[in-house]
Design a protein around this motif. Structure first.
Motif, PDB file in Angstrom:
ATOM      1  N   LYS A 196       0.820  -1.219   0.000  1.00  0.00           N
ATOM      2  CA  LYS A 196       0.000   0.000   0.000  1.00  0.00           C
ATOM      3  C   LYS A 196       0.851   1.265   0.000  1.00  0.00           C
ATOM      4  O   LYS A 196       0.537   2.263  -0.669  1.00  0.00           O
ATOM      5  CB  LYS A 196      -0.907  -0.027   1.227  1.00  0.00           C
ATOM      6  CG  LYS A 196      -1.909   1.114   1.276  1.00  0.00           C
ATOM      7  CD  LYS A 196      -2.807   0.965   2.509  1.00  0.00           C
ATOM      8  CE  LYS A 196      -3.820   2.110   2.564  1.00  0.00           C
ATOM      9  NZ  LYS A 196      -4.715   1.986   3.748  1.00  0.00           N
ATOM     10  N   VAL A 197       1.955   1.230   0.730  1.00  0.00           N
ATOM     11  CA  VAL A 197       2.789   2.436   0.912  1.00  0.00           C
ATOM     12  C   VAL A 197       3.737   2.664  -0.253  1.00  0.00           C
ATOM     13  O   VAL A 197       3.970   3.819  -0.667  1.00  0.00           O
ATOM     14  CB  VAL A 197       3.571   2.325   2.240  1.00  0.00           C
ATOM     15  CG1 VAL A 197       4.635   3.422   2.330  1.00  0.00           C
ATOM     16  CG2 VAL A 197       2.618   2.412   3.415  1.00  0.00           C
ATOM     17  N   GLN A 198       4.285   1.603  -0.811  1.00  0.00           N
ATOM     18  CA  GLN A 198       5.369   1.736  -1.802  1.00  0.00           C
ATOM     19  C   GLN A 198       5.002   2.612  -3.006  1.00  0.00           C
ATOM     20  O   GLN A 198       5.784   3.485  -3.376  1.00  0.00           O
ATOM     21  CB  GLN A 198       5.819   0.355  -2.261  1.00  0.00           C
ATOM     22  CG  GLN A 198       7.152   0.399  -3.011  1.00  0.00           C
ATOM     23  CD  GLN A 198       7.725  -1.000  -3.214  1.00  0.00           C
ATOM     24  OE1 GLN A 198       7.015  -1.996  -3.187  1.00  0.00           O
ATOM     25  NE2 GLN A 198       9.031  -1.073  -3.380  1.00  0.00           N
ATOM     26  N   PRO A 199       3.847   2.428  -3.690  1.00  0.00           N
ATOM     27  CA  PRO A 199       3.531   3.293  -4.831  1.00  0.00           C
ATOM     28  C   PRO A 199       3.453   4.775  -4.471  1.00  0.00           C
ATOM     29  O   PRO A 199       3.913   5.631  -5.230  1.00  0.00           O
ATOM     30  CB  PRO A 199       2.163   2.766  -5.297  1.00  0.00           C
ATOM     31  CG  PRO A 199       2.099   1.366  -4.802  1.00  0.00           C
ATOM     32  CD  PRO A 199       2.821   1.383  -3.496  1.00  0.00           C
ATOM     33  N   LYS A 200       2.863   5.059  -3.299  1.00  0.00           N
ATOM     34  CA  LYS A 200       2.766   6.458  -2.870  1.00  0.00           C
ATOM     35  C   LYS A 200       4.150   7.049  -2.605  1.00  0.00           C
ATOM     36  O   LYS A 200       4.451   8.178  -2.994  1.00  0.00           O
ATOM     37  CB  LYS A 200       1.913   6.573  -1.614  1.00  0.00           C
ATOM     38  CG  LYS A 200       0.450   6.193  -1.814  1.00  0.00           C
ATOM     39  CD  LYS A 200      -0.318   6.345  -0.505  1.00  0.00           C
ATOM     40  CE  LYS A 200      -1.793   5.978  -0.690  1.00  0.00           C
ATOM     41  NZ  LYS A 200      -2.562   6.115   0.576  1.00  0.00           N
ATOM     42  N   GLN A 202       7.044   6.068  -3.849  1.00  0.00           N
ATOM     43  CA  GLN A 202       7.791   6.226  -5.107  1.00  0.00           C
ATOM     44  C   GLN A 202       7.454   7.554  -5.788  1.00  0.00           C
ATOM     45  O   GLN A 202       8.326   8.258  -6.285  1.00  0.00           O
ATOM     46  CB  GLN A 202       7.485   5.060  -6.048  1.00  0.00           C
ATOM     47  CG  GLN A 202       8.220   3.782  -5.688  1.00  0.00           C
ATOM     48  CD  GLN A 202       7.915   2.645  -6.644  1.00  0.00           C
ATOM     49  OE1 GLN A 202       6.933   2.690  -7.380  1.00  0.00           O
ATOM     50  NE2 GLN A 202       8.749   1.612  -6.627  1.00  0.00           N
ATOM     51  N   LYS A 203       6.165   7.905  -5.815  1.00  0.00           N
ATOM     52  CA  LYS A 203       5.747   9.191  -6.401  1.00  0.00           C
ATOM     53  C   LYS A 203       6.331  10.359  -5.625  1.00  0.00           C
ATOM     54  O   LYS A 203       6.810  11.339  -6.203  1.00  0.00           O
ATOM     55  CB  LYS A 203       4.227   9.280  -6.438  1.00  0.00           C
ATOM     56  CG  LYS A 203       3.570   8.333  -7.423  1.00  0.00           C
ATOM     57  CD  LYS A 203       2.070   8.526  -7.432  1.00  0.00           C
ATOM     58  CE  LYS A 203       1.405   7.581  -8.434  1.00  0.00           C
ATOM     59  NZ  LYS A 203      -0.073   7.739  -8.414  1.00  0.00           N
ATOM     60  N   GLN A 204       6.285  10.254  -4.305  1.00  0.00           N
ATOM     61  CA  GLN A 204       6.819  11.327  -3.460  1.00  0.00           C
ATOM     62  C   GLN A 204       8.335  11.457  -3.629  1.00  0.00           C
ATOM     63  O   GLN A 204       8.880  12.566  -3.681  1.00  0.00           O
ATOM     64  CB  GLN A 204       6.468  11.063  -1.992  1.00  0.00           C
ATOM     65  CG  GLN A 204       4.982  11.155  -1.686  1.00  0.00           C
ATOM     66  CD  GLN A 204       4.659  10.774  -0.250  1.00  0.00           C
ATOM     67  OE1 GLN A 204       5.563  10.591   0.577  1.00  0.00           O
ATOM     68  NE2 GLN A 204       3.364  10.638   0.059  1.00  0.00           N
ATOM     69  N   VAL A 205       9.008  10.297  -3.708  1.00  0.00           N
ATOM     70  CA  VAL A 205      10.470  10.307  -3.891  1.00  0.00           C
ATOM     71  C   VAL A 205      10.840  10.986  -5.207  1.00  0.00           C
ATOM     72  O   VAL A 205      11.727  11.842  -5.257  1.00  0.00           O
ATOM     73  CB  VAL A 205      11.024   8.862  -3.850  1.00  0.00           C
ATOM     74  CG1 VAL A 205      12.476   8.838  -4.354  1.00  0.00           C
ATOM     75  CG2 VAL A 205      10.970   8.319  -2.426  1.00  0.00           C
ATOM     76  N   MET A 206      10.168  10.599  -6.299  1.00  0.00           N
ATOM     77  CA  MET A 206      10.478  11.182  -7.605  1.00  0.00           C
ATOM     78  C   MET A 206      10.171  12.669  -7.633  1.00  0.00           C
ATOM     79  O   MET A 206      10.907  13.461  -8.242  1.00  0.00           O
ATOM     80  CB  MET A 206       9.693  10.457  -8.708  1.00  0.00           C
ATOM     81  CG  MET A 206      10.122   9.002  -8.928  1.00  0.00           C
ATOM     82  SD  MET A 206      11.895   8.813  -9.249  1.00  0.00           S
ATOM     83  CE  MET A 206      12.047   9.695 -10.806  1.00  0.00           C
ATOM     84  N   ALA A 207       9.083  13.073  -6.976  1.00  0.00           N
ATOM     85  CA  ALA A 207       8.735  14.499  -6.945  1.00  0.00           C
ATOM     86  C   ALA A 207       9.795  15.301  -6.203  1.00  0.00           C
ATOM     87  O   ALA A 207      10.229  16.359  -6.665  1.00  0.00           O
ATOM     88  CB  ALA A 207       7.366  14.681  -6.288  1.00  0.00           C
ATOM     89  N   ARG A 208      10.230  14.801  -5.038  1.00  0.00           N
ATOM     90  CA  ARG A 208      11.253  15.507  -4.265  1.00  0.00           C
ATOM     91  C   ARG A 208      12.604  15.488  -4.987  1.00  0.00           C
ATOM     92  O   ARG A 208      13.336  16.468  -4.995  1.00  0.00           O
ATOM     93  CB  ARG A 208      11.380  14.882  -2.877  1.00  0.00           C
ATOM     94  CG  ARG A 208      10.234  15.235  -1.939  1.00  0.00           C
ATOM     95  CD  ARG A 208      10.489  14.744  -0.542  1.00  0.00           C
ATOM     96  NE  ARG A 208      11.697  15.355   0.040  1.00  0.00           N
ATOM     97  CZ  ARG A 208      12.167  15.056   1.260  1.00  0.00           C
ATOM     98  NH1 ARG A 208      11.527  14.154   2.002  1.00  0.00           N
ATOM     99  NH2 ARG A 208      13.254  15.632   1.723  1.00  0.00           N
TER     100      ARG A 208
END
Length: 434
Positions: A196-200, A202-208
């Motif tokens: 549940k956490v990993q996709p969210k 990954q998006k946050q990591v790429m954005a930062r």
């Protein structure tokens, strides 16, 4: 000498030369009116064989940054190659399979190009310049992607650890409440939380990571101090070459006609009086031809009165030098046979004239020709005059020496030869009475 000027063939050469020179202006220069802006119409194809995140971004970046009106995408390299063979496309940029994987692994990815060099010089040069530009664009995009990837690798473990800790705490509390104090399967809960956490994350990591890399996505500003012409089309640039070619070719043919007229008229007017008439006709032809050529050029290319006058007198000198050289060779080789020498010399001057090859790029033979023949002198004098750069003195001095050399050759040919008393052979081709 009146017999010379009353002969219609004495003026035929001037008419022929005028027609040829004006034809070069009106038939060739209009073809360059929409150059180089029309090179944007060359069709470009982007072949993306990888179709992954980074390769898609590179393909989109190329479409947004290339200055061409017709950019299409394709996944079939064979069909694209066939389009290039048929000249329905000018160049293909191929992003091969595995491009995304190589970038992620820190390897140097490959970008391939497909071109057809069996095309015009302009198209070939545009393709070479485009390849260089595409390589720079792709490298800039990959540098940005590499920075994003580096920051993502640094951020991902910390952000994932924090998110997992918070997620596990909430999930365990919920599970314990639901089980009413009984033991729960912690590993199974951990897997559920991770999924549940990993996709969210990954998006946050790429954005930062993208935000952190943004300050390093710097492109240098540039400015160009342009000397010479600032005309938007290539008519202005190509004019010196084509007016010089047209006038020289016209004068070469005119000199042969006039020489053969000399060979006929000298029997009734004497060779030195006829030779003097030939020289006067050459001077008149030089003035008339230059006036017609520069006037015709002014109909197509914009320049002021000062440039007009400077071009006019420069081309009068050029025409005089070209006439003396071509008529001297025509007299030396007996008129029509001189074409065996004159035509190759004309063709050689097209390349040695500097309109397509700069002198620095020429072989020593062509460099010598550019320094000792008329066409180069007029092309670069006209460049300088049309661009208000001056610096025509050395070129004009060479033209005077060429004119003097041609006059000496012609005078020696008349002095040593043309002693026959009977009109026959080529001397009888031009009639003396009408």
């Amino acid at each position: 000498m009146s017999k010379w000027f009353s002969n219609k063939f004495s003026w035929l050469g001037m008419l022929v030369a005028s027609f040829i020179a004006v034809s070069f202006v009106f038939c060739i220069l209009p073809a360059f009116k929409h150059m180089p802006t029309n090179t944007q119409n060359l069709p470009i194809v982007i072949v993306n064989q990888d179709n992954q995140q980074i390769s898609d971004k590179v393909a989109d970046g190329l479409k947004d940054n290339l200055p061409f009106k017709h950019i299409s995408t394709s996944s079939s390299l064979s069909r694209t190659k066939h389009r290039i063979e048929l000249r329905k496309a000018s160049l293909a940029v191929v992003i091969p399979d595995g491009f995304n994987k190589d970038v992620r692994a820190g390897k140097r990815p490959t970008v391939n190009f497909v071109v057809n060099n069996a095309n015009s010089m302009v198209q070939t040069n545009v393709n070479q310049g485009l390849i260089s530009r595409i390589q720079s664009t792709v490298n800039a995009q990959l540098t940005q992607q590499s920075l994003v990837g580096m920051y993502a690798k640094q951020l991902a473990p910390k952000m994932m650890k924090t998110a997992m800790a918070a997620g596990m705490k909430a999930a365990m509390q919920k599970a314990m409440t639901a089980s009413k104090g009984q033991a729960v399967n912690q590993k199974q809960i951990q897997k559920q939380v991770q999924a549940k956490v990993q996709p969210k994350i990954q998006k946050q990591v790429m954005a930062r990571a993208t935000k952190m890399a943004a300050p390093f996505n710097i492109t240098a500003k540039s400015s160009t101090d342009t000397m010479g012409t600032k005309q938007v089309n290539m008519q202005h640039q190509m004019a010196p070459m084509f007016i010089s070619m047209g006038q020289y070719l016209g004068l070469m043919i005119a000199s042969i006609i006039i020489t053969m007229t000399f060979m006929s008229v000298r029997f009734i007017a004497g060779k030195w009086k006829t030779f003097l008439g030939l020289q006067v006709t050459g001077v008149i032809t030089a003035v008339v031809l230059a006036l017609l050529t520069v006037g015709a050029l002014r109909c197509l290319v914009s320049f002021d009165g000062g440039v007009f006058n400077a071009l006019l007198w420069q081309n009068v000198l050029y025409d005089f030098a070209a006439f003396e050289l071509t008529s001297g060779l025509a007299l030396l080789f007996g008129g029509l046979p001189s074409l065996l020498i004159q035509l190759p010399l004309f063709v050689l001057q097209i390349m040695a004239g500097g309109g397509t090859l700069p002198r620095a790029a020429m072989t020593s033979f062509y460099k010598f020709l550019s320094q000792t023949t008329p066409m180069y002198q007029n092309i670069y004098s006209s460049y300088n005059i049309m661009a208000n750069l001056g610096n025509t003195g050395a070129f004009q001095q060479t033209l005077w020496w060429v004119a003097l050399g041609g006059l000496v050759i012609g005078s020696l040919a008349v002095w040593i030869g043309y002693r026959g008393k009977e009109r026959r052979g080529l001397a009888a081709v031009i009639p003396t009475k009408f």
